[in-house]
Design a protein around this motif. Structure first.
Motif, PDB file in Angstrom:
ATOM      1  N   ILE A 262       0.934  -1.206   0.206  1.00 44.97           N
ATOM      2  CA  ILE A 262      -0.401  -0.485  -0.078  1.00 44.97           C
ATOM      3  C   ILE A 262       0.586   1.292   0.282  1.00 44.97           C
ATOM      4  CG2 ILE A 262      -1.582   1.644   1.338  1.00 44.97           C
ATOM      5  CD1 ILE A 262      -2.634  -1.205   2.530  1.00 44.97           C
ATOM      6  N   VAL A 263       2.136   1.141   1.034  1.00 45.15           N
ATOM      7  CA  VAL A 263       2.672   2.636   0.946  1.00 45.15           C
ATOM      8  C   VAL A 263       3.754   2.569  -0.756  1.00 45.15           C
ATOM      9  CG1 VAL A 263       5.287   3.436   2.077  1.00 45.15           C
ATOM     10  CG2 VAL A 263       2.916   2.530   3.298  1.00 45.15           C
ATOM     11  N   ALA A 264       3.850   1.601  -0.941  1.00 49.16           N
ATOM     12  CA  ALA A 264       4.560   1.617  -2.364  1.00 49.16           C
ATOM     13  C   ALA A 264       3.841   2.416  -3.585  1.00 49.16           C
ATOM     14  CB  ALA A 264       5.483   0.482  -2.366  1.00 49.16           C
ATOM     15  N   GLY A 265       2.648   1.888  -2.912  1.00 48.96           N
ATOM     16  CA  GLY A 265       1.876   1.781  -4.065  1.00 48.96           C
ATOM     17  C   GLY A 265       1.246   3.551  -4.140  1.00 48.96           C
ATOM     18  N   ASP A 266       0.951   4.148  -3.076  1.00 48.75           N
ATOM     19  CA  ASP A 266       0.746   5.532  -2.764  1.00 48.75           C
ATOM     20  C   ASP A 266       2.045   6.561  -3.580  1.00 48.75           C
ATOM     21  OD1 ASP A 266      -1.522   4.710  -1.618  1.00 48.75           O
ATOM     22  OD2 ASP A 266      -1.241   5.080   0.592  1.00 48.75           O
ATOM     23  N   ILE A 267       2.714   5.928  -2.855  1.00 49.05           N
ATOM     24  CA  ILE A 267       4.237   6.616  -3.443  1.00 49.05           C
ATOM     25  C   ILE A 267       4.190   6.504  -4.605  1.00 49.05           C
ATOM     26  CG2 ILE A 267       6.903   6.958  -3.754  1.00 49.05           C
ATOM     27  CD1 ILE A 267       6.584   6.198  -0.581  1.00 49.05           C
ATOM     28  N   LEU A 268       4.390   5.804  -5.381  1.00 48.96           N
ATOM     29  CA  LEU A 268       4.708   5.818  -7.089  1.00 48.96           C
ATOM     30  C   LEU A 268       3.450   6.062  -7.548  1.00 48.96           C
ATOM     31  CD1 LEU A 268       5.768   1.958  -7.431  1.00 48.96           C
ATOM     32  CD2 LEU A 268       7.306   3.572  -7.529  1.00 48.96           C
ATOM     33  N   ALA A 269       1.837   5.804  -7.067  1.00 46.94           N
ATOM     34  CA  ALA A 269       1.259   6.313  -7.656  1.00 46.94           C
ATOM     35  C   ALA A 269       1.052   7.852  -8.212  1.00 46.94           C
ATOM     36  CB  ALA A 269      -0.632   6.133  -7.416  1.00 46.94           C
ATOM     37  N   THR A 270       1.642   9.360  -6.841  1.00 47.88           N
ATOM     38  CA  THR A 270       1.580   9.797  -7.007  1.00 47.88           C
ATOM     39  C   THR A 270       2.823  10.899  -7.828  1.00 47.88           C
ATOM     40  OG1 THR A 270       1.260  10.268  -4.306  1.00 47.88           O
ATOM     41  CG2 THR A 270       2.627  12.171  -5.844  1.00 47.88           C
ATOM     42  N   LEU A 271       3.882  10.040  -7.637  1.00 46.92           N
ATOM     43  CA  LEU A 271       5.155  10.314  -8.838  1.00 46.92           C
ATOM     44  C   LEU A 271       4.682  10.136 -10.093  1.00 46.92           C
ATOM     45  CD1 LEU A 271       7.921   8.148  -7.038  1.00 46.92           C
ATOM     46  CD2 LEU A 271       7.568  10.756  -6.959  1.00 46.92           C
TER      47      LEU A 271
END
Length: 214
Positions: free
Chosen positions: A110-119
């Protein structure tokens, strides 16, 4: 193994909501003067009763999650223990299951997905439509300063998230009280993540760090 309070129908958002509230309870226990002694250490709390008690701590910092569910989960991950006198003692400031169990792997995703989605979002929209993204990174920080950085982030970061959490809850309540429909809402918020990396090449003395926005 499913933690107390979780059901097979829990969504990712519901599980993350519960995880954040559990972390807030621990932060309050370690930071709120009503729940710490003169040295700043978390008090040993009665299970029930007027403040300071675990039930009142949970009510103050967890929102709508029952104190029994919170206690069971914090005991499960080793963050607290129930003593023989039926009082509760804090063992860890952090809520984390550790290791590579399914819950930890799910949270990491979830954390990695949130960061990648913002980038990804920021690479595909105009400047005025970009989501906030900023950083403060020292490239040659002495190792002995890392624990101090962690404590600083825990205190100031937790305080910032508590303030933001109050604003988000108020905004959600206003939306629920109005005529907001599911199509008018989004999942939104902020993540703070500490970075410590070994193995980087030493940076020339003239470059002491970076602090830049987008």
């Amino acid at each position: 193994m499913r933690s107390s309070g979780e059901t097979a129908g829990d969504t990712v958002e519901e599980k993350e909501y519960q995880r954040n509230r559990l972390a807030r309870v621990l932060t309050g226990w370690f930071e709120d003067p009503a729940y710490t002694d003169k040295s700043g250490r978390p008090l040993v709390l009665r299970l029930e009763g007027p403040p300071p008690s675990f039930s009142e701590l949970a009510r103050a910092y967890s929102g709508d999650i029952y104190s029994g569910i919170i206690l069971d989960e914090l005991v499960r991950v080793g963050a607290v223990r129930i003593r023989s006198d039926q009082c509760v003692e804090a063992l860890s400031r952090r809520y984390t299951t550790g290791g590579a169990d399914p819950e930890s792997l799910r949270h990491a995703g979830i954390v990695a997905g949130d960061i990648l989605a913002t980038l990804e979002h920021n690479m595909t929209v105009s400047i005025d439509e970009r989501l906030f993204e900023d950083e403060s990174i020292a490239l040659n920080l002495p190792r002995e300063a890392v624990p101090m950085l962690a404590r600083l982030l825990e205190r100031r970061g937790a305080a910032f998230l508590d303030d933001l959490d109050g604003w988000l809850a108020e905004a959600e309540n206003k939306g629920q009280a109005g005529s907001t429909t599911p199509s008018d809402t989004v999942r939104a918020g902020v993540r703070l993540v500490m970075i410590v990396e070994d193995g980087r090449e030493t940076v020339p003395p003239g470059v002491v760090g970076e602090n830049k926005g987008t």
